[in-house]
Design a protein around this motif. Sequence first.
Motif, PDB file in Angstrom:
ATOM      1  N   THR A  68     -62.882 -57.340-125.526  1.00  0.00           N
ATOM      2  CA  THR A  68     -63.132 -58.312-126.601  1.00  0.00           C
ATOM      3  C   THR A  68     -62.906 -57.699-127.973  1.00  0.00           C
ATOM      4  O   THR A  68     -62.308 -58.336-128.852  1.00  0.00           O
ATOM      5  N   THR A 116     -57.078 -64.381-123.695  1.00  0.00           N
ATOM      6  CA  THR A 116     -57.893 -65.496-123.180  1.00  0.00           C
ATOM      7  C   THR A 116     -58.565 -65.050-121.886  1.00  0.00           C
ATOM      8  O   THR A 116     -58.380 -65.670-120.838  1.00  0.00           O
ATOM      9  N   ARG A 132     -55.997 -59.809-132.953  1.00  0.00           N
ATOM     10  CA  ARG A 132     -55.967 -61.174-133.506  1.00  0.00           C
ATOM     11  C   ARG A 132     -56.042 -61.142-135.034  1.00  0.00           C
ATOM     12  O   ARG A 132     -55.332 -61.897-135.711  1.00  0.00           O
ATOM     13  N   ARG A 142     -53.810 -69.662-131.416  1.00  0.00           N
ATOM     14  CA  ARG A 142     -54.261 -71.018-131.096  1.00  0.00           C
ATOM     15  C   ARG A 142     -54.923 -71.106-129.727  1.00  0.00           C
ATOM     16  O   ARG A 142     -55.456 -72.156-129.374  1.00  0.00           O
ATOM     17  N   SER A 143     -54.885 -70.040-128.958  1.00  0.00           N
ATOM     18  CA  SER A 143     -55.468 -70.028-127.617  1.00  0.00           C
ATOM     19  C   SER A 143     -56.877 -69.441-127.677  1.00  0.00           C
ATOM     20  O   SER A 143     -57.167 -68.575-128.506  1.00  0.00           O
ATOM     21  N   SER A 144     -57.718 -69.915-126.777  1.00  0.00           N
ATOM     22  CA  SER A 144     -59.110 -69.475-126.817  1.00  0.00           C
ATOM     23  C   SER A 144     -59.745 -69.611-125.446  1.00  0.00           C
ATOM     24  O   SER A 144     -59.431 -70.532-124.681  1.00  0.00           O
ATOM     25  N   SER A 145     -60.641 -68.679-125.119  1.00  0.00           N
ATOM     26  CA  SER A 145     -61.429 -68.743-123.892  1.00  0.00           C
ATOM     27  C   SER A 145     -62.901 -68.869-124.271  1.00  0.00           C
ATOM     28  O   SER A 145     -63.368 -68.215-125.197  1.00  0.00           O
ATOM     29  N   ARG A 146     -63.616 -69.724-123.521  1.00  0.00           N
ATOM     30  CA  ARG A 146     -65.043 -69.895-123.781  1.00  0.00           C
ATOM     31  C   ARG A 146     -65.888 -69.125-122.777  1.00  0.00           C
ATOM     32  O   ARG A 146     -67.006 -69.522-122.473  1.00  0.00           O
ATOM     33  N   GLY A 162     -61.680 -73.374-121.813  1.00  0.00           N
ATOM     34  CA  GLY A 162     -60.739 -72.574-122.573  1.00  0.00           C
ATOM     35  C   GLY A 162     -59.366 -73.206-122.539  1.00  0.00           C
ATOM     36  O   GLY A 162     -59.084 -74.042-121.679  1.00  0.00           O
TER      37      GLY A 162
END
Length: 447
Positions: free
Chosen positions: A373, A152, A380, A358-362, A337
Amino acid sequence: MSLQALGIKNKFDPVSIEAEVIAVEGLTVVVSDRLGLFSIGDRIEIESGSQDLLAEIVSIGDKVATALPFSALTGIKRGAKVVLLRGGDVVAPSAAWLGRIVDAFGRPIDGKGALISGEVPRPLRNSPPSAPTRARLGQVFDFGVKALNMFTPACEGQRIGIFSGSGVGKSALLSMIARNAACDYSVIALIGERGREVREFIEDHLGEGGLARSVIVVATSDESALMRREAAYLAMATAEYFRDDFNGGGGSVLCLMDSLTRFAMAQREIGLASGEPPATKGFTPSVFSSLPALIERAGPSIDGRSPGYITGVYSVLVEGDDHDEPVADNARACLDGHIVLDRKIAERGRFPAVNVLRSSSRAPRHNLPKEITDLALRVRASEAIYDDMQEMVRIGAYHRGTNAEVDAAIDLHRQIESFLAQEVMVGVSADEARKILTGLLPDGREV
């Protein structure tokens, strides 16, 4: 309780007006307002025995106003005199606040003596910079936590939420970030938490080095809803000072808040006391307008100034592990995020219990190094394959050799779990994390 007692510099004198207490109803005090002088948010002093009581106007009616006190109602009588305080909703932080612990009024509670206030008062309920004038996000922010740096990744000025049920390790993860993150200053708001946790957090997790660059704002669960809400506003005002004003501005500030949910619950109490109807699962409409107003204050400074950033990390307590309950759902929509802590992972003994799928960064993709990335996407994908097949593996329904991708995911999973685990007192930079994770891949190369 006067403004001077609160340590607030004020160019206005308290204004004595023709007002008195009419009634005490539940947790609120009804005062006369025949001249229509009161406004929502005004601070008033109510005559109350040996020490006057500070309160805030939360609703206005026909020739009356309703106030909610910052402390217990003990000693208030019908007919007690009321004094309107002008300029009470400001605070004047300074560099002397670093290394100190303060309450929701900015009063020191660490026994280290008085605090020196700054020269320029800042509004507690400041508005965020308008969208067109706000600068872009800064460089990659180093959390000092492997799982976050790799899965993240965030930029300076981003707002991230840590979503967790009770007892899954959100406070421990926040302490890891507070201790290890690469920032100039940090402002830590402990809102609605247990009193015993304050010293544990500071002495056992933050340490002397972390405290020296931090301001700790505390409003424990036994304090009034106004004090809990005020602590959040004070933390944001202090973070804005270090971003915009201290040394000419341009600071990289980490604002940690534990928890955003307790701020929302305090606002719900205030809303109900002021006559708001309960809406979504008992939460009043003002809760869902207050959350984005608070969160949006974090972020980059106004474009054209010395570039400064407030990187916000907010814990969100999800009731009953329901990540779609109203506060969590609204916060997730406002944040840039979300980090999800999984109870099943915690029960297996791996901390921090971050669920990377289930975790995410915008964060804007072009702001992040491509090697990070691409590496994260590769891992992932492998973890997603394992997640789909883990039940079959567990019950022995999958036979090795059936699918090469599944075999590779099974082999890699244990090493990924080992990588994600991290001791609370150990910091790992983003570069170190990338090198470690790269070494775990079968071909041992960077993507």
